[in-house]
Write an enzyme that holds these catalytic residues in place. Structure first.
Site, PDB file in Angstrom:
ATOM      1  N   LYS A  53       1.002 -10.856  11.633  1.00  0.00           N
ATOM      2  CA  LYS A  53       0.886  -9.922  10.507  1.00  0.00           C
ATOM      3  C   LYS A  53       1.911 -10.277   9.438  1.00  0.00           C
ATOM      4  O   LYS A  53       1.616 -10.253   8.240  1.00  0.00           O
ATOM      5  CB  LYS A  53       1.081  -8.481  10.998  1.00  0.00           C
ATOM      6  CG  LYS A  53      -0.090  -7.983  11.819  1.00  0.00           C
ATOM      7  CD  LYS A  53       0.213  -6.690  12.572  1.00  0.00           C
ATOM      8  CE  LYS A  53      -0.949  -6.372  13.516  1.00  0.00           C
ATOM      9  NZ  LYS A  53      -0.701  -5.210  14.386  1.00  0.00           N
ATOM     10  N   GLN A  97       3.502  -0.824  16.162  1.00  0.00           N
ATOM     11  CA  GLN A  97       2.790  -1.753  17.045  1.00  0.00           C
ATOM     12  C   GLN A  97       2.640  -1.134  18.429  1.00  0.00           C
ATOM     13  O   GLN A  97       3.615  -0.675  19.027  1.00  0.00           O
ATOM     14  CB  GLN A  97       3.562  -3.080  17.121  1.00  0.00           C
ATOM     15  CG  GLN A  97       2.837  -4.164  17.895  1.00  0.00           C
ATOM     16  CD  GLN A  97       1.528  -4.596  17.230  1.00  0.00           C
ATOM     17  OE1 GLN A  97       1.451  -4.754  16.015  1.00  0.00           O
ATOM     18  NE2 GLN A  97       0.484  -4.776  18.024  1.00  0.00           N
ATOM     19  N   ASP A 120      -3.137   1.482   9.518  1.00  0.00           N
ATOM     20  CA  ASP A 120      -3.948   1.237  10.716  1.00  0.00           C
ATOM     21  C   ASP A 120      -5.098   2.242  10.799  1.00  0.00           C
ATOM     22  O   ASP A 120      -6.035   2.050  11.571  1.00  0.00           O
ATOM     23  CB  ASP A 120      -3.079   1.376  11.984  1.00  0.00           C
ATOM     24  CG  ASP A 120      -2.718   0.015  12.585  1.00  0.00           C
ATOM     25  OD1 ASP A 120      -3.352  -0.991  12.195  1.00  0.00           O
ATOM     26  OD2 ASP A 120      -1.811  -0.026  13.437  1.00  0.00           O
TER      27      ASP A 120
END
Ligand code: NAP
Length: 281
Positions: A53, A97, A120
Site C-alpha cells: 500500500k 490493518q 476501507d
C-alpha cells in the site's frame, strides 16, 4: 471454448495511473492525498500488505504514513492512534490493518475511524450509506470487481448475479453494488441448499468463500463471467475459489493471482483520492 482471462494487473495499472494524474492535479492546488495506516504487531502478511500500500501511494504521488504499534500495545493506545489521525487535517484516509494482535477489539477500533476518512469502507456508517444508496466509501475489493466488469464491458444491468459469501468486507457490499447497478442478485452462504442450482443461473458469478477449487465447472452457466475473489495459501502457492477447469465453461474468468487482488490496492488509491477531494476542497 476457453474463457477470456480478465487481466487484473492491467486494469489495476490503468486505475493507478489515473489516480496519479488526479493526485498531480490536487497537488498543484496545494493538497497532497495522504493515507495513514495503523499497523499493530508484526504479522508478516500484514507487513507485506502495508508495504504494498505504501509503495502504491508513493508511485501515485500520495503521502503515506505508517503508524506502527507493538504487538503488546493496549486497546487504549490503538484507539488513541486512530483519534490522533482523525484530528490531523493533513490525513485524508485512515485504515487499520487487520487482523489485529490477539486481545485487541477490531470492531471497537474501526468504529472510531471518522467515516469521512474510512477509505476501507468498513465503518457501519459507510455500510449503511451503501445499503441506502447514499454516497460514501465502499470496500475496495468489491469496488475493484465492479471496475473489472466495467473494464471488460460485461453488462451488469438486467443480469442475474450470484455472490457466494456474505462477509461484511466482500460478499455483502458486492451484492449491494451489483444491486445498485440493476443486477438481479442472489447471495449464497454456508446454509444455501443446492448451491449449484443457484449458481448455474448466474450470468455473473462471484466467489468469495476462501476454499480452493470450490467452484467447479458443473456450477457454472456456459458463457458466464466468473470472478474469483478467493485467495488461499496452499502447498503449491496461491489458489482461488474457482477450479481451473471452469475456464472451459465460463465466458470470462479472473486468474488468481493477477485478477481481483491487484484491484484492491488500486481502489484504495481511488478511495483516498475521493477523501482528499471531499475533505480538502
Ligand atoms: P469470510 O469472512 O470467511 O467469508 C466466507 C464466506 O463464505 C462466508 O459468508 C461463508 O458463509 C461462505 N461459505 C463458507 N463455506 C461455504 C459453502 N460451503 N457454501 C457456500 N458459502 C460458504 O471470508 P472473506 O473475508 O469474505 O474472504 C473470502 C475470500 O476472499 C478469502 O479467500 C479471502 O482471502 C479473499 N479475499 C481476497 C481479497 C482480494 O484482495 N482479492 C480481499 C478480501 C478477501 P457463512 O456466512 O454462512 O459462514
Amino acid at each position: 471454448m476457453s474463457a477470456i482471462m480478465i487481466d487484473g494487473k492491467r486494469v489495476a495499472a490503468e486505475t493507478r495511473a489515473r489516480a496519479a494524474e488526479e493526485a498531480a492535479q490536487l497537488i498543484r492546488r496545494g493538497v497532497t492525498p495522504h493515507l495513514a495506516v495503523v499497523l499493530a504487531g508484526d504479522n508478516p502478511a500484514s507487513q507485506t500488505y502495508v508495504r504494498n500500500k505504501e509503495r502504491a501511494c508513493h508511485e501515485a504521488g500520495f503521502r503515506s504514513t505508517i503508524l506502527r504499534l507493538p504487538a503488546d500495545c493496549t486497546q487504549a493506545e490503538l484507539e488513541e492512534a486512530v483519534l490522533r489521525l482523525n484530528a490531523d487535517a493533513s490525513v485524508h484516509g485512515i485504515l487499520v490493518q487487520l487482523p489485529l494482535p490477539a486481545g485487541l477489539d477490531a470492531a471497537r477500533v474501526l468504529a472510531l475511524i471518522d467515516p469521512d476518512k474510512d477509505v476501507d469502507g468498513f465503518h457501519a456508517v459507510n455500510a449503511g450509506r451503501l445499503a441506502t444508496g447514499q454516497p460514501g466509501f465502499v470496500p475496495c475489493t468489491p469496488l475493484g470487481v465492479i471496475a473489472l466488469l466495467d473494464a471488460y464491458q460485461i453488462p451488469i444491468a438486467g443480469s442475474r448475479a450470484v455472490v457466494i459469501g456474505r462477509s461484511n468486507i466482500v460478499g455483502k457490499p458486492m451484492a449491494r453494488l451489483l444491486l445498485a447497478r440493476d443486477a438481479t442478485v442472489t447471495m449464497c452462504h454456508s446454509g444455501t441448499r443446492d448451491l449449484a442450482s443457484v449458481t448455474r443461473e448466474a450470468d455473473i458469478l462471484i466467489a468469495a468463500v476462501g476454499r480452493p477449487g470450490f467452484v467447479t465447472p458443473e456450477m457454472v452457466k456456459p458463457g458466464a463471467a466468473v470472478i474469483d475473489v478467493g485467495i488461499s495459501r496452499t502447498e503449491s502457492g496461491l489458489a482461488g475459489d474457482v477450479a481451473p477447469q471452469v475456464a472451459q465453461v465460463a465466458g470470462y474468468l479472473t486468474p488468481v493471482p493477477g485478477g481481483v487482488g491487484p484491484m484492491t490496492v488500486a481502489m484504495l488509491l481511488h478511495n483516498t483520492l475521493q477523501a482528499a477531494r471531499r475533505l480538502a476542497l
